[in-house]
Write a protein that holds these residues in place. Structure first.
Motif, short mmCIF file in Angstrom:
data_model
loop_
_atom_site.label_atom_id
_atom_site.label_comp_id
_atom_site.label_asym_id
_atom_site.label_seq_id
_atom_site.Cartn_x
_atom_site.Cartn_y
_atom_site.Cartn_z
N ARG A 177 0.83 -1.22 0.00
CA ARG A 177 0.00 0.00 0.00
C ARG A 177 0.87 1.27 0.00
O ARG A 177 0.47 2.30 -0.53
CB ARG A 177 -0.89 0.03 1.24
N PRO A 217 -2.42 4.96 -0.35
CA PRO A 217 -2.45 3.82 0.58
C PRO A 217 -3.85 3.30 0.89
O PRO A 217 -3.99 2.20 1.43
CB PRO A 217 -1.77 4.37 1.84
N ASP A 220 -6.61 -0.73 -2.39
CA ASP A 220 -6.19 -2.12 -2.27
C ASP A 220 -5.46 -2.53 -3.55
O ASP A 220 -6.06 -2.51 -4.63
CB ASP A 220 -7.41 -3.01 -2.04
#
Length: 276
Positions: A177, A217, A220
């Motif tokens: 991420r 971040p 996904d």
């Protein structure tokens, strides 16, 4: 063989800005950072850089390096293959945040492939060998360079920083991420906040400032879907000067090769930044 207590546990190269990265066990460090790191970038018709902030589906486009070719793949589309030394194309002005630099157009066919995959008009550019993109002089020496990164050639994160963050999240997330180039193991969480100069193997690094985080971040990398975490938690635990921080930007001194397992030595430490 046992690893040194503080060591490099992962190296990740991102050939195309904001696409998926490639984990490697050993990799050359050149003037702009890891070889091929952010050497390519997608831009819009105005030369403005594109990223997962605008197009979360970029997270789902995979990259791989095989011989002298960069392989790019996306579900439902034939793979696209590029030479690592593209033929000459027109050079256009490109914009990365407040910075203007030059990018060489790769090909109309590459533009069409990415535009079809992302369902958005875009052009693929490559950093010309003759283009020198300096790092912000407020944080770097006049000789420091980077490619198409947001601003610095390296992003470094400690493994246990993610472990501490994950302990606060409803569901754990992966290091992917945060898109670091260098991951360090064997130190407490957020120890990197205090590091100013380190050595990894034989190469020296300066860590001039923490990395402020945008919405990437929250995306996904396995689904391309955005959410609220980890920014909700970081806003509560890692906020400073109206931004949230995770990881440290880094500059390198010298050229060489980094290898997973390399010893990491802290040469100079200071006040924790961010001071949270």
């Amino acid at each position: 063989m046992s690893q040194p207590e503080l060591h490099l546990s992962a190296i990740v190269v991102y050939p195309v800005k904001s696409l998926a990265g490639i984990s490697v066990t050993a990799w050359p460090v050149e003037a702009t950072g890891l070889r091929y790191d952010r050497q390519w970038m997608l831009v819009d018709d105005q030369g403005q850089f594109l990223s997962q902030r605008h197009l979360p589906a970029m997270a789902l486009i995979k990259t791989a390096l095989h011989g002298d070719r960069l392989h790019i793949s996306a579900d439902g589309h034939p793979d696209w293959v590029l030479p690592l030394s593209p033929a000459s194309g027109d050079v256009i002005a490109c914009r990365i945040w407040e910075d203007t630099c030059q990018g060489r157009l790769v090909s109309a066919a590459a533009d069409a492939w990415f535009s079809a995959v992302l369902q958005h008009p875009c052009r693929l550019v490559y950093l010309p060998d003759e283009q020198i993109r300096a790092v912000d002089p407020d944080y770097a020496a006049a000789t420091d360079r980077t490619a198409f990164s947001d601003g610095f050639p390296f992003l470094l994160v400690a493994e246990n920083s993610l472990a501490e963050l994950n302990a606060l999240l409803p569901e754990p997330i992966s290091m992917a991420r945060f898109r670091p180039n260098l991951v360090v193991a064997g130190c407490p969480g957020y120890a990197e906040d205090q590091w100013r100069q380190i050595r990894i193997g034989t190469l020296g690094f300066r860590l001039p400032k923490p990395c402020s985080r945008c919405a990437i971040p929250t995306i996904d990398p396995n689904t391309g879907q955005p959410g609220k975490e980890p920014l909700t938690t970081l806003n509560r635990t890692r906020k400073w000067q109206n931004k949230v921080y995770f990881g440290q930007n880094a500059l390198h001194d010298g050229l060489g090769v980094l290898q997973v397992g390399d010893k990491v030595e802290v040469l100079l430490a200071g006040e924790a930044l961010p001071p949270v």
